[in-house]
Scaffold this motif. Structure first.
Motif, PDB file in Angstrom:
ATOM      1  N   LYS A 207      -8.735  60.626 -20.526  1.00  0.00           N
ATOM      2  CA  LYS A 207      -8.581  59.290 -19.951  1.00  0.00           C
ATOM      3  C   LYS A 207      -7.114  58.960 -19.680  1.00  0.00           C
ATOM      4  CE  LYS A 207      -9.604  54.454 -21.072  1.00  0.00           C
ATOM      5  NZ  LYS A 207     -10.261  53.564 -22.062  1.00  0.00           N
ATOM      6  N   TYR A 208      -6.224  59.418 -20.556  1.00  0.00           N
ATOM      7  CA  TYR A 208      -4.805  59.092 -20.408  1.00  0.00           C
ATOM      8  C   TYR A 208      -3.982  60.229 -19.812  1.00  0.00           C
ATOM      9  CZ  TYR A 208      -6.192  54.931 -22.747  1.00  0.00           C
ATOM     10  OH  TYR A 208      -6.820  53.747 -23.042  1.00  0.00           O
ATOM     11  N   GLY A 209      -4.681  61.237 -19.248  1.00  0.00           N
ATOM     12  CA  GLY A 209      -4.009  62.265 -18.463  1.00  0.00           C
ATOM     13  C   GLY A 209      -3.344  63.387 -19.230  1.00  0.00           C
ATOM     14  N   PHE A 210      -3.701  63.578 -20.513  1.00  0.00           N
ATOM     15  CA  PHE A 210      -3.065  64.634 -21.296  1.00  0.00           C
ATOM     16  C   PHE A 210      -3.808  65.961 -21.201  1.00  0.00           C
ATOM     17  CE2 PHE A 210      -1.718  60.701 -23.457  1.00  0.00           C
ATOM     18  CZ  PHE A 210      -0.362  60.809 -23.201  1.00  0.00           C
ATOM     19  N   ILE A 211      -5.107  65.905 -20.930  1.00  0.00           N
ATOM     20  CA  ILE A 211      -5.904  67.117 -20.742  1.00  0.00           C
ATOM     21  C   ILE A 211      -6.800  66.923 -19.538  1.00  0.00           C
ATOM     22  CG2 ILE A 211      -5.889  67.683 -23.217  1.00  0.00           C
ATOM     23  CD1 ILE A 211      -8.884  66.825 -23.226  1.00  0.00           C
TER      24      ILE A 211
ATOM     25  N   ARG B 152     -18.355  72.116 -21.864  1.00  0.00           N
ATOM     26  CA  ARG B 152     -17.222  71.743 -21.026  1.00  0.00           C
ATOM     27  C   ARG B 152     -15.964  72.380 -21.598  1.00  0.00           C
ATOM     28  NH1 ARG B 152     -17.390  65.367 -20.361  1.00  0.00           N
ATOM     29  NH2 ARG B 152     -15.907  65.824 -18.723  1.00  0.00           N
ATOM     30  N   TRP B 153     -15.200  73.004 -20.726  1.00  0.00           N
ATOM     31  CA  TRP B 153     -13.935  73.625 -21.118  1.00  0.00           C
ATOM     32  C   TRP B 153     -12.793  72.691 -20.762  1.00  0.00           C
ATOM     33  CZ3 TRP B 153     -12.803  78.222 -23.553  1.00  0.00           C
ATOM     34  CH2 TRP B 153     -13.904  79.043 -23.848  1.00  0.00           C
ATOM     35  N   TRP B 154     -11.787  72.625 -21.643  1.00  0.00           N
ATOM     36  CA  TRP B 154     -10.645  71.730 -21.481  1.00  0.00           C
ATOM     37  C   TRP B 154      -9.340  72.500 -21.540  1.00  0.00           C
ATOM     38  CZ3 TRP B 154     -11.929  66.822 -20.367  1.00  0.00           C
ATOM     39  CH2 TRP B 154     -13.225  66.409 -20.701  1.00  0.00           C
ATOM     40  N   ARG B 155      -8.362  72.012 -20.809  1.00  0.00           N
ATOM     41  CA  ARG B 155      -7.010  72.579 -20.860  1.00  0.00           C
ATOM     42  C   ARG B 155      -6.008  71.432 -20.845  1.00  0.00           C
ATOM     43  NH1 ARG B 155      -7.772  75.043 -15.058  1.00  0.00           N
ATOM     44  NH2 ARG B 155      -7.853  73.123 -13.860  1.00  0.00           N
ATOM     45  N   LYS B 156      -4.809  71.740 -21.256  1.00  0.00           N
ATOM     46  CA  LYS B 156      -3.732  70.759 -21.216  1.00  0.00           C
ATOM     47  C   LYS B 156      -3.439  70.459 -19.746  1.00  0.00           C
ATOM     48  CE  LYS B 156       0.960  70.052 -22.924  1.00  0.00           C
ATOM     49  NZ  LYS B 156       1.604  69.750 -21.673  1.00  0.00           N
TER      50      LYS B 156
END
Length: 193
Positions: free
Chosen positions: A63-67, A79-83
């Motif tokens: 939500k705040y754009g970090f990932i 769901r896969w996440w990245r920085k």
């Protein structure tokens, strides 16, 4: 033209600060930064948390754009996440620069960060014994004017940025490193509390 990622980002939005003031979110972000993409399940197993908990915290970081989600790797419920690509030089405002109502959020952000730093410091002796080529320490003492100290800090940040690589552009043999710089006045009494 200067890369936007090389420009400092001032974290003066209390909601973004709050997103980073949570210990689990910081650990998740640190893991993604050091080890690359992961799922909420993987992060839950590593951090000893339930998938629902890690999913919530991942959504807050998103939500705040970090990932960001990696749509091409995500399938069904996995769901896969990245920085996310954010500026590499992230700074906080001083207490005087932030609204008094938001100072508690800034204080919590710093408290959580210092706890993280203490844990790293506790790990240092073992890391140094295990691999001294990759564990370096330095203690210094200097006398500087406020202007000189500001210049020293900016040169330190520039040096850090010059020698650091993103995971996808790092040369062979590059390793993720925790690097900290602490500086505080030596002519003030120590707080014994």
């Amino acid at each position: 033209m200067t890369d936007a990622r090389e420009q400092p980002l001032l974290l003066d939005d209390p909601e973004r600060l709050k997103a980073l003031a949570h210990p689990m979110r910081r650990r998740m972000l640190s893991h993604l930064n050091a080890h690359g993409p992961a799922t909420s399940t993987t992060l839950g197993e590593l951090l000893g948390a339930k998938t629902g908990t890690t999913s919530y915290h991942l959504r807050q970081l998103e939500k705040y754009g970090f990932i960001e989600e990696i749509p091409e790797r995500s399938t069904g419920r996995e769901r896969w996440w990245r920085k996310a690509e954010t500026p590499r030089d992230i700074r906080t405002p001083t207490f005087q620069e932030i609204d008094p109502a938001d100072r508690a959020v800034l204080a919590e952000f710093h408290r959580v960060g210092l706890e993280e730093d203490r844990r790293l410091l506790d790990r240092f002796p073992a890391a140094y014994l295990r691999d001294p080529a990759w564990a370096k320490g330095s203690r210094g003492f200097a006398r500087m004017t406020e202007t000189e100290f500001a210049a020293f800090y900016e040169e330190y940040i520039a040096l850090l940025l010059r020698y650091s690589h993103d995971a996808d552009t790092a040369p062979p043999g590059a390793r993720p490193l925790h690097i900290r710089l602490f500086a505080l006045p030596a002519d003030e009494p120590a707080d014994e509390s």
